[in-house]
Design an enzyme around this catalytic site. Structure first.
Site, PDB file in Angstrom:
ATOM      1  N   PHE A 274      86.376  -4.650 -21.682  1.00 17.07           N
ATOM      2  CA  PHE A 274      85.708  -3.898 -23.011  1.00 17.07           C
ATOM      3  C   PHE A 274      84.534  -5.504 -23.341  1.00 17.07           C
ATOM      4  O   PHE A 274      84.881  -6.546 -22.705  1.00 17.07           O
ATOM      5  CB  PHE A 274      87.261  -4.254 -24.075  1.00 17.07           C
ATOM      6  CG  PHE A 274      86.643  -4.196 -25.484  1.00 17.07           C
ATOM      7  CD1 PHE A 274      86.340  -2.923 -26.089  1.00 17.07           C
ATOM      8  CD2 PHE A 274      85.562  -4.964 -26.153  1.00 17.07           C
ATOM      9  CE1 PHE A 274      85.574  -3.011 -27.014  1.00 17.07           C
ATOM     10  CE2 PHE A 274      84.995  -5.520 -27.435  1.00 17.07           C
ATOM     11  CZ  PHE A 274      84.669  -4.096 -27.802  1.00 17.07           C
TER      12      PHE A 274
ATOM     13  N   LYS B 105      81.441 -14.429 -30.483  1.00 18.44           N
ATOM     14  CA  LYS B 105      83.059 -15.220 -30.753  1.00 18.44           C
ATOM     15  C   LYS B 105      82.473 -16.534 -31.725  1.00 18.44           C
ATOM     16  O   LYS B 105      82.097 -16.863 -32.171  1.00 18.44           O
ATOM     17  CB  LYS B 105      83.632 -13.629 -30.147  1.00 18.44           C
ATOM     18  CG  LYS B 105      84.196 -12.903 -29.816  1.00 18.44           C
ATOM     19  CD  LYS B 105      85.638 -12.304 -30.705  1.00 18.44           C
ATOM     20  CE  LYS B 105      85.573 -11.184 -30.485  1.00 18.44           C
ATOM     21  NZ  LYS B 105      84.938 -10.220 -28.891  1.00 18.44           N
TER      22      LYS B 105
ATOM     23  N   ASP C 234      81.424 -12.142 -18.588  1.00 19.80           N
ATOM     24  CA  ASP C 234      81.771 -11.878 -20.085  1.00 19.80           C
ATOM     25  C   ASP C 234      82.892 -12.980 -20.160  1.00 19.80           C
ATOM     26  O   ASP C 234      84.485 -12.845 -20.636  1.00 19.80           O
ATOM     27  CB  ASP C 234      82.045 -10.774 -20.656  1.00 19.80           C
ATOM     28  CG  ASP C 234      81.838 -10.684 -21.832  1.00 19.80           C
ATOM     29  OD1 ASP C 234      81.919 -11.394 -23.382  1.00 19.80           O
ATOM     30  OD2 ASP C 234      82.480  -9.020 -22.519  1.00 19.80           O
TER      31      ASP C 234
HETATM   32  C1  LIG Z   1      84.314  -8.823 -28.558  1.00 12.35           C
HETATM   33  C2  LIG Z   1      84.141  -8.471 -27.259  1.00 12.35           C
HETATM   34  C3  LIG Z   1      82.565  -8.322 -27.125  1.00 12.35           C
HETATM   35  C4  LIG Z   1      81.832  -7.353 -28.072  1.00 12.35           C
HETATM   36  O1  LIG Z   1      81.725  -8.551 -29.016  1.00 12.35           O
HETATM   37  P1  LIG Z   1      81.605  -7.913 -30.873  1.00 12.35           P
HETATM   38  O2  LIG Z   1      80.379  -8.937 -31.284  1.00 12.35           O
HETATM   39  O3  LIG Z   1      81.674  -6.964 -30.985  1.00 12.35           O
HETATM   40  O4  LIG Z   1      79.486  -7.024 -30.165  1.00 12.35           O
HETATM   41  C5  LIG Z   1      82.694  -8.448 -25.917  1.00 12.35           C
HETATM   42  N1  LIG Z   1      83.391  -8.712 -25.012  1.00 12.35           N
HETATM   43  C6  LIG Z   1      84.547  -9.328 -25.328  1.00 12.35           C
HETATM   44  C7  LIG Z   1      85.113  -9.197 -23.915  1.00 12.35           C
HETATM   45  C8  LIG Z   1      84.519  -9.310 -26.310  1.00 12.35           C
HETATM   46  O5  LIG Z   1      85.971  -9.649 -26.942  1.00 12.35           O
END
Ligand SMILES: *Cc1c(COP(=O)(O)O)cnc(C)c1O
Length: 404
Positions: A146, A260, A231
Site C-alpha cells: 500500500f 503521516k 516507504d
Molecule cells: C498512508 C500511506 C501512504 C499514503 O499516504 P497518504 O498521506 O494517505 O497519501 C503511503 N504509504 C504507506 C505505507 C501508507 O501507510
C-alpha cells in the site's frame, strides 16, 4: 405524544452520507475533541484511540509542543510558495536530513505525493546515471503493498478494490512476493532502477518480513546498483520502537519516504530524504508542489523531528511494545489465528467473525480500532498512551473476543 429527537451522532452521519462521497465506511462514532490518546464523541463519551490516524497521530491528539509550534508559526507566516524562501524550511530540512543520516529532503504534503516523488527520483536517476532507456525503466514493488491512491500507485497495487476501474495504468512496475528474497533476485535486471517497499506492510495487516529479508534487499540493491526506496510513511517515526522500521534490521535505504506522523497529526507533511548523489536529479522546474515546504508545515514537522531526535517516542514505543506483545501472546488461540507486532503496532487475525464486528464491539467498550482485509485488526495507539490505558484496551479486546 412522543417527540423524536435525532442524536448529534445520527445527524452528522446522515449529513456525511448525503453530501460526502462514500469512499470510506467509518465506524458509527462522531469525534468532537481529542487529547493525547483519548477522544470525546459528540454524545460526551470518551474513547481510547487505538488507531492514531493510521500512525499520523503518533504523538497523540494536540501534543502541546506541536500545538505551540503551530500557533507560534500561525501568528507569523503560513505560506510563501517555493517562488520565495521562507525562514523555516532550511532548519526543518537540515534537522530532518540529520535525523535520517542523509543530505537532503524534498518536502511534499501527502504520503502518495512523497511516493510519487521517490518514483520520479528513481526513474530520472536511472536514466541519467545508469543509462536505462526511459521506456524500459522498471521498479520492483511488493505483493500486498500500500503506497497511496494516485493512478500510478494504484496501478501497481494488487488490491482489486484499490485498482479496478481506474486503468489504464502507468507501466514500468513489476510485483514480487513480499519477504521472498529469491524472487526479488530473479526480478532485478539491467532495466531495474529501484525496489520500492514498506519495511513492514501496515495496510496489509502489519505484515513483518522474515528475519534477514530487509538486509538481503539492501545487499541485493547495493550489488546490482539499484535504489532501495523505503516507504516508512506508516512504519517510521517511532512506531516500531525505532526512528525507522529499517533500523530494527540495521538497514539504511537509499531513500526514506516519510509522511503521516511527520505532520504531527495536525497538517499533511511528507518528504523524501536522500543523499545529494540522488537528490541532485531535481533541478529547478523538474518537480514541485505549491504547498510543499510551506512554513506552517515546516514548523510542525521541525518540532516532530526534534521530539524524535530526543528519542522519547521511540523509547516509549519499545517499552510499551513489550507489554503489547505479552498481551497479544495471551489472546485465546480459538479466537485469534495469528498475532504480529513490533513496537506499538500490531496485526491480529480473528477467527470466526469479521474484523469489523470486533471493532464495532470495541467501539461499544470505548476503544477505537480498525479492521483491514476483512479479518485483521490493526492496533496502532499513539506513542504517548499511558501503560494502564494500553492494558485497559487489551482487557476490552479480551472481553470482546470472549463474548463473540
Ligand atoms: C498512508 C500511506 C501512504 C499514503 O499516504 P497518504 O498521506 O494517505 O497519501 C503511503 N504509504 C504507506 C505505507 C501508507 O501507510
Amino acid at each position: 405524544m412522543t417527540q423524536t429527537t435525532t442524536s448529534p451522532t445520527v445527524r452528522e452521519i446522515r449529513l456525511v452520507e448525503a453530501h460526502a462521497a462514500h469512499n470510506y465506511h467509518p465506524l458509527p462514532v462522531v469525534i468532537a475533541r481529542g487529547e493525547g490518546a483519548w477522544v470525546l464523541d459528540v454524545e460526551g463519551r470518551r474513547h481510547l484511540d487505538m488507531l492514531a490516524g493510521y500512525s499520523a497521530l503518533n504523538f497523540g491528539h494536540r501534543h502541546p509542543r506541536l500545538v505551540a509550534a503551530l500557533e507560534a508559526q500561525l501568528g507569523r507566516l503560513t505560506l510563501t510558495s517555493r517562488a520565495f524562501h521562507n525562514d523555516v524550511l532550511g532548519t526543518f530540512a537540515a534537522e530532518l536530513a540529520d535525523l535520517c543520516g542523509m543530505d537532503a529532503i524534498l518536502p511534499m504534503n501527502t504520503g502518495a505525493e512523497a511516493v510519487e516523488t521517490a518514483i520520479k527520483l528513481a526513474r530520472k536517476w536511472g536514466a541519467e546515471t545508469r543509462g536505462v532507456a526511459p521506456d524500459r525503466s522498471r521498479i520492483v514493488v511488493m505483493g500486498g503493498n500500500f503506497h497511496g491512491r494516485t493512478t500510478t500507485i494504484v496501478g501497481f497495487s494488487d488490491d482489486p478494490s484499490a485498482r479496478e476501474g481506474f486503468g489504464p495504468f502507468t507501466p514500468g512496475f513489476v510485483r514480487m512476493p513480499f519477504g521472498d528474497i529469491v524472487a526479488l533476485e530473479a526480478a532485478v535486471d539491467q532495466d531495474t532502477v529501484a525496489v520500492l517497499l514498506e519495511p513492514i506492510q501496515g495496510e496489509g495487516g502489519v505484515i513483518i518480513p522474515p528475519d534477514g529479508y530487509l538486509a538481503g534487499v539492501r545487499r541485493l540493491c547495493t550489488e546490482r546498483g539499484v535504489l532501495m526506496l523505503a516507504d516508512e510513511i506508516q512504519a517510521g517515526l517511532g512506531r516500531t520502537g525505532h526512528t525507522f522500521a529499517c533500523d530494527h534490521d540495521g538497514v539504511v535505504p537509499d531513500v526514506y519516504i516519510l509522511g503521516k506522523a511527520l505532520g504531527g497529526g495536525i497538517l499533511p507533511v511528507s518528504a523524501i530524504v536522500a543523499s545529494w548523489d540522488l537528490m541532485g536529479v531535481f533541478t529547478p522546474g523538474v518537480h514541485g508542489s505549491t504547498f510543499g515546504g510551506n512554513p506552517l508545515a515546516c514548523a510542525v514537522g521541525l518540532e516532530v523531528v526534534r521530539m524524535l531526535a530526543e528519542g522519547e517516542p521511540q523509547r516509549r514505543a519499545a517499552d510499551l511494545g513489550a507489554d503489547l506483545a505479552a498481551r497479544l501472546a495471551a489472546l485465546p488461540k480459538d479466537k485469534v489465528s495469528a498475532v504480529r507486532s513490533r513496537g506499538l503496532w500490531a496485526g491480529i487475525d480473528i477467527i470466526g467473525r469479521s474484523g469489523r464486528s470486533v471493532c464495532e464491539g470495541l467501539l461499544r467498550r470505548g476503544v477505537l480500532a480498525k479492521d483491514t482485509h476483512g479479518t485483521t485488526i490493526r492496533l496502532a495507539p499513539p506513542l504517548v498512551i499511558e501503560r494502564a490505558d494500553l492494558h485497559w484496551a487489551m482487557d476490552q479486546l479480551e472481553a470482546e473476543l470472549a463474548e463473540g
